[in-house]
Design a protein around this motif. Sequence first.
Motif, short mmCIF file in Angstrom:
data_model
loop_
_atom_site.label_atom_id
_atom_site.label_comp_id
_atom_site.label_asym_id
_atom_site.label_seq_id
_atom_site.Cartn_x
_atom_site.Cartn_y
_atom_site.Cartn_z
N TYR A 1 0.89 -1.17 0.00
CA TYR A 1 0.00 0.00 0.00
C TYR A 1 0.92 1.21 0.00
O TYR A 1 1.52 1.52 1.02
CB TYR A 1 -0.88 0.03 1.25
CG TYR A 1 -1.93 -1.04 1.30
CD1 TYR A 1 -3.01 -1.01 0.42
CD2 TYR A 1 -1.86 -2.07 2.23
CE1 TYR A 1 -3.99 -1.99 0.47
CE2 TYR A 1 -2.84 -3.04 2.28
CZ TYR A 1 -3.90 -3.00 1.40
OH TYR A 1 -4.87 -3.97 1.46
N PHE B 1 4.25 0.99 1.93
CA PHE B 1 4.13 0.03 3.02
C PHE B 1 3.98 -1.39 2.47
O PHE B 1 3.05 -1.70 1.73
CB PHE B 1 2.93 0.42 3.88
CG PHE B 1 2.59 -0.58 4.95
CD1 PHE B 1 3.49 -0.84 5.98
CD2 PHE B 1 1.39 -1.26 4.93
CE1 PHE B 1 3.19 -1.76 6.97
CE2 PHE B 1 1.07 -2.18 5.90
CZ PHE B 1 1.97 -2.43 6.93
N ALA C 1 2.75 -4.67 2.88
CA ALA C 1 1.72 -5.25 3.75
C ALA C 1 1.84 -6.77 3.84
O ALA C 1 1.68 -7.34 4.90
CB ALA C 1 0.33 -4.87 3.25
N SER D 1 -4.92 -10.03 13.84
CA SER D 1 -5.39 -8.83 13.16
C SER D 1 -4.22 -8.08 12.51
O SER D 1 -3.16 -7.95 13.10
CB SER D 1 -6.08 -7.92 14.18
OG SER D 1 -6.79 -6.93 13.51
N GLY D 2 -4.44 -7.64 11.30
CA GLY D 2 -3.41 -6.85 10.61
C GLY D 2 -2.35 -7.67 9.90
O GLY D 2 -1.37 -7.13 9.41
N CYS D 3 -2.55 -8.99 9.81
CA CYS D 3 -1.52 -9.80 9.17
C CYS D 3 -1.73 -9.92 7.66
O CYS D 3 -0.96 -10.57 6.97
CB CYS D 3 -1.49 -11.20 9.80
SG CYS D 3 -3.00 -12.12 9.50
N GLY D 4 -2.76 -9.27 7.15
CA GLY D 4 -2.90 -9.23 5.69
C GLY D 4 -3.85 -10.23 5.08
O GLY D 4 -3.83 -10.46 3.88
N LYS D 5 -4.72 -10.82 5.90
CA LYS D 5 -5.68 -11.78 5.35
C LYS D 5 -6.60 -11.12 4.33
O LYS D 5 -6.79 -11.62 3.22
CB LYS D 5 -6.53 -12.39 6.48
CG LYS D 5 -5.73 -13.02 7.58
CD LYS D 5 -6.62 -13.58 8.67
CE LYS D 5 -7.40 -12.49 9.42
NZ LYS D 5 -6.57 -11.58 10.20
N SER D 6 -7.16 -9.96 4.74
CA SER D 6 -8.06 -9.27 3.81
C SER D 6 -7.31 -8.81 2.59
O SER D 6 -7.83 -8.86 1.47
CB SER D 6 -8.70 -8.05 4.50
OG SER D 6 -9.41 -8.44 5.63
N THR D 7 -6.09 -8.35 2.80
CA THR D 7 -5.29 -7.87 1.68
C THR D 7 -5.10 -8.96 0.64
O THR D 7 -5.29 -8.74 -0.56
CB THR D 7 -3.92 -7.38 2.20
OG1 THR D 7 -4.15 -6.32 3.13
CG2 THR D 7 -3.06 -6.88 1.07
N ILE E 1 -7.90 0.88 -4.38
CA ILE E 1 -7.16 1.67 -3.39
C ILE E 1 -5.96 2.32 -4.06
O ILE E 1 -5.12 1.64 -4.66
CB ILE E 1 -6.69 0.75 -2.24
CG1 ILE E 1 -7.92 0.17 -1.54
CG2 ILE E 1 -5.82 1.53 -1.26
CD1 ILE E 1 -7.60 -0.94 -0.59
N GLU F 1 -14.58 -12.36 6.53
CA GLU F 1 -15.27 -12.36 7.83
C GLU F 1 -16.77 -12.13 7.66
O GLU F 1 -17.32 -11.19 8.23
CB GLU F 1 -14.67 -11.28 8.74
CG GLU F 1 -13.21 -11.50 9.04
CD GLU F 1 -12.65 -10.43 9.98
OE1 GLU F 1 -13.33 -10.16 10.98
OE2 GLU F 1 -11.59 -9.89 9.70
N HIS G 1 -11.92 -14.91 12.01
CA HIS G 1 -11.20 -14.77 13.27
C HIS G 1 -11.61 -15.85 14.25
O HIS G 1 -11.09 -15.94 15.34
CB HIS G 1 -11.51 -13.41 13.90
CG HIS G 1 -10.57 -12.35 13.46
ND1 HIS G 1 -9.26 -12.32 13.85
CD2 HIS G 1 -10.72 -11.29 12.63
CE1 HIS G 1 -8.66 -11.28 13.30
NE2 HIS G 1 -9.52 -10.64 12.53
N1 LIG Z 1 -6.24 0.68 2.29
C1 LIG Z 1 -5.11 0.52 2.98
N2 LIG Z 1 -4.14 1.46 2.92
C2 LIG Z 1 -3.00 1.31 3.63
N3 LIG Z 1 -2.73 0.27 4.41
C3 LIG Z 1 -3.65 -0.70 4.51
C4 LIG Z 1 -4.88 -0.63 3.80
N4 LIG Z 1 -5.61 -1.72 4.08
C5 LIG Z 1 -4.86 -2.46 4.94
N5 LIG Z 1 -3.68 -1.85 5.19
C6 LIG Z 1 -2.60 -2.36 6.05
O1 LIG Z 1 -2.23 -3.62 5.58
C7 LIG Z 1 -2.01 -4.50 6.67
C8 LIG Z 1 -2.87 -5.72 6.48
O2 LIG Z 1 -4.23 -5.33 6.58
P1 LIG Z 1 -5.42 -6.32 6.37
O3 LIG Z 1 -6.67 -5.53 6.41
O4 LIG Z 1 -5.15 -7.15 5.18
O5 LIG Z 1 -5.32 -7.22 7.69
P2 LIG Z 1 -6.26 -8.38 8.18
O6 LIG Z 1 -5.43 -9.58 8.37
O7 LIG Z 1 -7.43 -8.52 7.29
O8 LIG Z 1 -6.71 -7.83 9.59
P3 LIG Z 1 -8.12 -8.01 10.32
O9 LIG Z 1 -8.13 -9.39 10.84
O10 LIG Z 1 -8.07 -7.01 11.43
O11 LIG Z 1 -9.18 -7.73 9.33
C9 LIG Z 1 -2.32 -3.73 7.94
O12 LIG Z 1 -1.09 -3.32 8.50
C10 LIG Z 1 -3.09 -2.55 7.47
O13 LIG Z 1 -2.81 -1.43 8.26
#
Ligand SMILES: Nc1ncnc2c1ncn2[C@@H]1O[C@H](COP(=O)(O)OP(=O)(O)OP(=O)(O)O)[C@@H](O)[C@H]1O
Lengths: 319, 287
Positions: free
Chosen positions: B44, B47, B49, B69-75, B87, B201, B232
């Motif tokens: 991103y 960054f 990710a 949380s924040g490990c990038g699953k959604s990404t 984005i 989720e 989760h």
């Molecule tokens: N649109 C964005 N712009 C910048 N950074 C982002 C964006 N979306 C996610 N991130 C960053 O990327 C990293 C991974 O985010 P992601 O949402 O993939 O985590 P996640 O595993 O889905 O977390 P959660 O379980 O809380 O949903 C995080 O550090 C987050 O801050």
Amino acid sequence: MAEYNSLQRSQSISKPPTAGDMLANRAFRVLTLVFTWSIVLLLAYILYKIGGRAIPAVKEYGLGMLVGTTWDVNARTFGILPEIWGTLYSSLLALILGGFFGVSIAIFLTQNFLPRILETILRSIIELLAAIPSVVYGLWGIFVLIPIIRPVADFFNTHFSWIPFFSTSLSGPGMFPAALVLSIMILPTVAAISQDAFRAIPHKITEAAYGMGTTRWEAILRVMLPTAAGGIFGALVLGLGRALGETMALAMLVGNSNQISLSVFAPANTLAALLALNFPEAGDTEISVLMFAACVLLLITLLVNMLGALIINKTGIKR
Amino acid sequence: MEATATETTAETSIEAVAQATATGTADLDPEAITLDCQAEKIFYGDFLAVRDSHVPIARNQITGFIGPSGCGKSTVLKSINRMNDLIPGFRFMGKVYFHGMDIYDKKVDPVAVRRNIGMVFQQPNPFSMSIYENVAFGLRLNRFKGNMDEKVEKALRGAALWDEVKDKLKNNGLSLSGGQQQRLCIARAIATEPRVLLMDEPCSALDPIATRQIEELMVQLKERFTVAIVTHNMQQAMRVADQTAFFAVDISRGGRTGYLVEMGATKELFANPQEQLTKDYLHGEFS
Ligand SMILES: Nc1ncnc2c1ncn2[C@@H]1O[C@H](COP(=O)(O)OP(=O)(O)OP(=O)(O)O)[C@@H](O)[C@H]1O
Ligand SMILES: [Mg+2]
């Protein structure tokens, strides 16, 4: 009571509000209430005064003024139907033009067509349009716009005169230049409020639309527009309200001619322009008639706003 | 759960990835892989990710993504149907093979990708239109010419919502409860019969009953679709997922970069995790 005291004596940082806090709170509430009601009173007072001045005219000429088509001070005949027609016609034309461009601009400035900086700059420029005084619009209309549109009007008049809208030629001031300037004047209102409506769409809805595999245009037409419909409708009603009451530019551009014509190139008149142009030299009877016309204008604006509110309620358009 | 449990040093994580990649694919018949996500780096802006995550997704199975949380699953999930293209600053380095074709290839239109790979989001997000139109949305979008009513009913049945809404199809989708809205979104997503369904989720806003309904639904759906789900909820992963991918955060290089620690058949992974990190995470979850 015992419980209340024990609450007060507890070691926590949280305390019940002091007497001073309560007093300030009450004072604030009273103050806001006073302000709100004074506005309502002011409106009622204005209505009362204008209505009162209009009564002699109603007594003498009756509601026939609403359907009369001649305005002759010497003959003491007063009819404002052409003005009512002109007010509605010019406002509707302006709404169609201004609404179309206003909503298009709002789409263009909110749906990531442009880099952020450019969006902001363009937005400010369009908002600046609202800062231009009405009389400047009028002058611009007379000296710039009318000469520009005259050849276009001539073209339509010669080739399409069988269409009622183009049945006369443009001799200078008239409905079309007036409506065109009016549409530019309501554009900032429509554009700004529609932009708010588009910006208020939650990101998750945008995601849902693109997630379904829409192209950008499909997302805008099938999802964004329906979702923002409530706000856009509000923007249009507000724009129409502004158009109905606009005075100076119209008085300069509309032609001030008491006639009812479908042709957009014919000169016409509006209620607001009638008021502005006739007050300075009006005698007692005429003032009363003009007050009546002012009441009619007020009523039209009120009706439009109420109708807008009603439609929003009935169709359940969400803001 | 301790945050430190999921953070690690660079050396172990690289090993972890190597092993995960090995175990992840070894279990699966390569023929059965519908989607092969090979994310090398996901950015991103500046960054980083996610890095080095190879997640094969098998046909007619449910693949679960778990991790802190924040490990990038959604990404990773959203990269699979190019949702992240929305984005600004997002960059994906790597490949995602879908039926042998890389969806990040320049010639591929992301719109076409999203029509074939549907998505259900964390927050229910029905459109502000009638229930019927919500479900018909994708059909109209794809210029479906057949019997619309039939398809809408089928999708609503498929999402276990038909009985609740059959008498009020004209009502606005937003008038439904949160759980019903989520099932409406599922109906909307499956109406066009995409080949893959991604779910981020999908139950996090729902009560346990609605959650169970959606879980049962997923198990039914996998007969027709390939499903990937972020969750989760470990119990949920155990209940529904055939394969599970465990992600963690690596803070060793100054950033907070997510990566795949290991992946395998769900029963295997939970009973017998190969990585210490996975053990710690699962232990934290279940103790
Ligand atoms: N649109 C964005 N712009 C910048 N950074 C982002 C964006 N979306 C996610 N991130 C960053 O990327 C990293 C991974 O985010 P992601 O949402 O993939 O985590 P996640 O595993 O889905 O977390 P959660 O379980 O809380 O949903 C995080 O550090 C987050 O801050
Ligand atoms: Mg997430």
